[in-house]
Design an enzyme around this catalytic site. Structure first.
Site, short mmCIF file in Angstrom:
data_model
loop_
_atom_site.label_atom_id
_atom_site.label_comp_id
_atom_site.label_asym_id
_atom_site.label_seq_id
_atom_site.Cartn_x
_atom_site.Cartn_y
_atom_site.Cartn_z
N PRO A 191 78.92 17.43 4.97
CA PRO A 191 79.34 16.31 5.62
C PRO A 191 78.71 15.32 5.15
CG PRO A 191 78.34 18.15 6.75
CD PRO A 191 78.11 18.54 5.37
N GLY A 192 79.18 14.08 5.45
CA GLY A 192 78.79 12.65 5.02
C GLY A 192 79.20 12.26 3.45
N THR A 193 80.22 13.07 2.92
CA THR A 193 80.24 12.80 1.42
C THR A 193 81.35 11.76 1.65
OG1 THR A 193 81.10 14.81 1.72
CG2 THR A 193 79.33 14.82 0.44
N GLY A 194 82.11 11.26 2.49
CA GLY A 194 83.20 10.39 2.41
C GLY A 194 84.68 10.85 2.64
N LYS A 195 84.56 11.98 3.26
CA LYS A 195 86.09 12.47 3.46
C LYS A 195 86.78 11.54 4.19
CE LYS A 195 84.33 16.58 4.58
NZ LYS A 195 82.82 16.27 4.31
N THR A 196 86.43 11.04 5.57
CA THR A 196 86.96 10.39 6.23
C THR A 196 87.33 8.95 5.69
OG1 THR A 196 85.79 11.30 7.97
CG2 THR A 196 86.99 9.43 8.60
N GLU A 413 72.15 26.16 -15.55
CA GLU A 413 73.54 25.89 -15.79
C GLU A 413 73.64 25.38 -17.21
OE1 GLU A 413 75.84 25.92 -13.67
OE2 GLU A 413 74.33 26.47 -12.08
N HIS A 416 74.66 28.41 -19.15
CA HIS A 416 76.12 28.93 -18.90
C HIS A 416 76.76 27.98 -20.10
CE1 HIS A 416 75.98 31.52 -15.66
NE2 HIS A 416 75.45 30.70 -14.62
N ASP A 490 76.72 35.14 -10.69
CA ASP A 490 77.01 35.50 -12.03
C ASP A 490 77.05 36.92 -12.07
OD1 ASP A 490 76.80 32.63 -12.21
OD2 ASP A 490 74.74 33.02 -12.78
P1 ADP Z 1 82.74 12.83 6.10
O1 ADP Z 1 84.01 12.51 6.73
O2 ADP Z 1 82.88 13.52 4.52
O3 ADP Z 1 81.66 13.69 6.77
P2 ADP Z 1 82.37 10.07 6.17
O4 ADP Z 1 83.62 9.39 5.48
O5 ADP Z 1 82.63 10.18 7.65
O6 ADP Z 1 81.97 11.30 5.69
O7 ADP Z 1 81.26 9.07 5.73
C1 ADP Z 1 80.32 8.61 6.64
C2 ADP Z 1 79.57 7.21 6.28
O8 ADP Z 1 79.00 7.26 5.10
C3 ADP Z 1 80.79 6.38 5.88
O9 ADP Z 1 81.49 5.59 6.75
C4 ADP Z 1 80.22 5.57 4.73
O10 ADP Z 1 79.44 4.42 5.50
C5 ADP Z 1 79.24 6.20 4.33
N1 ADP Z 1 79.52 6.70 2.71
C6 ADP Z 1 79.78 8.08 2.65
N2 ADP Z 1 80.10 8.37 1.44
C7 ADP Z 1 80.47 7.50 0.58
C8 ADP Z 1 80.92 6.80 -0.46
N3 ADP Z 1 81.26 7.61 -1.45
N4 ADP Z 1 80.95 5.44 -0.65
C9 ADP Z 1 80.47 4.61 0.24
N5 ADP Z 1 80.05 5.01 1.47
C10 ADP Z 1 80.08 6.05 1.64
ZN ZN Z 2 74.90 30.79 -12.59
#
Ligand code: ADP
Ligand code: ZN
Length: 579
Positions: A191-196, A413, A416, A490
């Site tokens: 979560p929070g990695t920027g998928k949206t 790592e 490996h 592994d």
């Molecule tokens: P997800 O959908 O993966 O849960 P979001 O896209 O909703 O995550 O990310 C939430 C917020 O975190 C974004 O609105 C942004 O402000 C910040 N954020 C997350 N990843 C990035 C990134 N790679 N670059 C810049 N901002 C990011």
């Molecule tokens: Zn391993």
């Protein structure tokens, strides 16, 4: 349900109340004292009566000359009316109820029915009006459109998504070559990695509308509502021509069905999932609609979703490594006043932070700066914000432990990676990272195996050694009594290969060229010797792996320490370090 619709519900409420008041008032008006029939004949004989209202009811209403009213029994005789008329009395025959009664009554019933219907449709969440659908039309307001510059790091994901952008811009181009572009893409990662953010950027880059909904919005109490919402969503998107449809938390509808624990809700889930699949196969290549779904766990999804023609492109969106963290921090600091901030240093300290967590760190710092009435955000604000964020997320003393974990993962790592580079130079090691993935691995080594129809025995042995390289490196550096559970995956891979070599590929001694699974009932009597042979093979290969790594201790140290520093290493960096 939108605002206007919310207020509509008041209308039947008001009409119901009003009609009820009218009904009560009119019936109160006509209510009068009851008198006996003999008293009525007395009044009749003394010419006291002005009007008599007769209807089909057992009572009739009598009005006297002085205005008094009463009711009395209706004898239902034909002669009564004539007798009254002869006496000069006004007779009103109301066998049909007057409009003053029927109109309010029917309005009342109608209002109740409307109200009931409205309440039911509201309880169902208004299948036709999708509640929380977010829509942004990037085809019109091009200036506000998000693009890939708003996403820092995630370079690999952005690269994969570039194709999709190009396809959305010119679907005809791909059609001309008969290329089948994906209809669905799954972005998976923590979560929070920027998928949206990435999905939105795809729409922004391509200049098409962006429709977003969360999987959990589809799954409702009432069966069929989710499916209706899916159809509605696609209808809306199609009405625009090209579009990006984003479905967050796709696992809410697309979780594998194996463990039918949820009982009744599965029905709804299945219907919703089927509607989604039907809609996806319903639009053609040339339409330029792409469905992007997000999930934390790819391995939890129903396989039906992942088949070709559906969500057949899977893109990992990983936690940012130190480089990416630096970029994300810079991006979020860009429009905020700040001074003397060592972004590199913060990036180093924020391992395992997601993009969202980094964004919140900067935001927290900005709030602190504002509270202080400071001219700009300083490193002191970031320090405080960092403590606040850490305290909120994990215990403090863990950050020390984490450093040792990091070192162990780095050596694991590196083990490996180095064994792979030494023994299988044709299988390219494209990336080594100590950033964990959502499926629980502490880090991973990504190799691109050489494409081959069959493998030779020495290849399989080397493959086992690569698998054992992680544990072997741990043992060399930290000692036999300090090895970790990190090698679980592994070990299962090693066991699989070794077992197959001996029981299926005819590469062992116990069975020779006999395939164990074809032996049938004799299987069990062969079990133990096979395991013994397996163990002997793996033990032998493990010793050889230890030896290989000890001989190349310099390279192992270099890779591990560089990995500790940079968190991810790519092919060319690795090639330099391994020599
Ligand atoms: P997800 O959908 O993966 O849960 P979001 O896209 O909703 O995550 O990310 C939430 C917020 O975190 C974004 O609105 C942004 O402000 C910040 N954020 C997350 N990843 C990035 C990134 N790679 N670059 C810049 N901002 C990011
Ligand atoms: Zn391993």
């Amino acid at each position: 349900m939108n605002k206007i619709k919310k207020y509509y519900i008041i209308i039947p409420m008001i009409t119901a109340i009003l009609s009820l008041i009218v009904m009560v008032a009119t019936s109160y008006n006509t209510k009068s004292v009851n008198k006996s029939y003999s008293m009525f004949t007395d009044d009749l004989n003394s010419n006291n009566i002005s009007t008599v209202v007769v209807d089909s009811s057992p009572k009739m209403t009598v009005t006297l000359n002085n205005g008094d009213k009463y009711s009395t029994d209706n004898p239902h005789t034909d002669t009564l009316k004539e007798k009254l008329l002869l006496n000069g009395i006004d007779v009103k025959d109301e066998t049909n109820p007057p409009l003053t009664k029927t109109i309010p009554a029917s309005i009342f019933v109608l209002s109740l029915v409307t109200l009931g219907a409205m309440l039911i449709s509201k309880a169902r969440g208004g299948a036709s009006s999708v509640t929380s659908m977010e829509m942004q039309d990037f085809s019109k307001n091009k200036k506000d459109a998000l693009n890939f510059n708003a996403v820092a790091g995630n370079e690999e994901a952005k690269e994969s998504l570039m194709d999709i952008v190009d396809f959305l811009k010119n679907p005809e181009k791909y059609q001309k070559y008969g290329a089948r572009m994906p209809k669905g893409v799954i972005l998976y990662g923590d979560p929070g990695t920027g998928k949206t953010l990435l999905a939105k950027a795809v729409a922004g880059e391509a200049g098409v509308p962006f429709y977003a909904l969360s999987g959990s919005d589809f799954v409702q109490v009432y069966v069929g509502v989710g499916a209706a919402r899916v159809r509605n969503l696609f209808k809306k998107a199609k009405s625009h021509g090209k579009a990006v449809i984003f479905i967050d938390e796709i696992d809410a509808i697309g979780k594998a069905r194996s463990n039918g624990k949820n009982g009744s809700s599965n029905d709804e889930k299945d219907q919703t999932l089927n509607a989604l699949l039907t809609e996806m196969s319903g639009f053609g290549q040339e339409e330029g609609i792409i469905v992007i779904a997000a999930t934390n766990r790819l391995d939890m999804l129903d396989k039906a979703l992942l088949r070709p023609g559906r969500f057949d492109r899977h893109i990992q969106v990983a936690l940012p490594d130190v480089n990416a963290r630096e970029k994300i921090l810079s991006l979020h600091l860009k429009n905020k006043p700040h001074e003397n901030i060592d972004i590199k240093d913060i990036a180093k300290k924020t391992i395992y932070f997601s993009g969202a967590k980094l964004e919140s760190l900067i935001n927290e710092s900005a709030i602190l700066a504002a509270k202080d009435n400071s001219n700009s955000i300083t490193s002191a604000h970031i320090e405080s914000a960092y403590s606040i964020t850490l305290a909120g997320h994990e215990k403090k003393e863990r950050s020390y432990l984490k450093d040792e974990d990091k070192l162990l993962t780095s050596y694991h790592e590196a083990g490996h990676g180095l064994v792979s580079m030494l023994l299988l130079p044709k299988d390219k090691v494209s990336k080594i990272t100590i950033i964990p993935t959502t499926n629980g691995a502490g880090g991973y080594t990504l190799t691109i195996p050489e494409d081959k129809n069959y493998h030779r025995i020495d290849y399989l042995k080397n493959k086992i050694k690569v698998s054992l390289g992680g544990r072997a490196a741990e043992e060399i550096i930290f000692g036999k009594d300090k090895v970790s559970t990190g090698a679980e995956g592994d070990i299962s891979q090693t066991t699989d290969i070794a077992l197959k070599m001996i029981t299926e590929y005819g590469m062992g001694e116990t069975l020779g060229l006999i395939k164990l699974s074809s032996v049938g009932s004799l299987y069990s009597s062969y079990g133990n010797p096979v395991i013994d042979e397996c163990k002997k093979l793996v033990d032998q290969l493990y010793e050889e792996t230890l030896e290989l790594l000890r001989e190349n201790r310099d390279s192992l140290d270099k890779i591990a320490l560089e990995l500790l520093e940079k968190e991810s290493l790519y092919e060319d960096e690795l090639n330099k370090l391994a020599i």
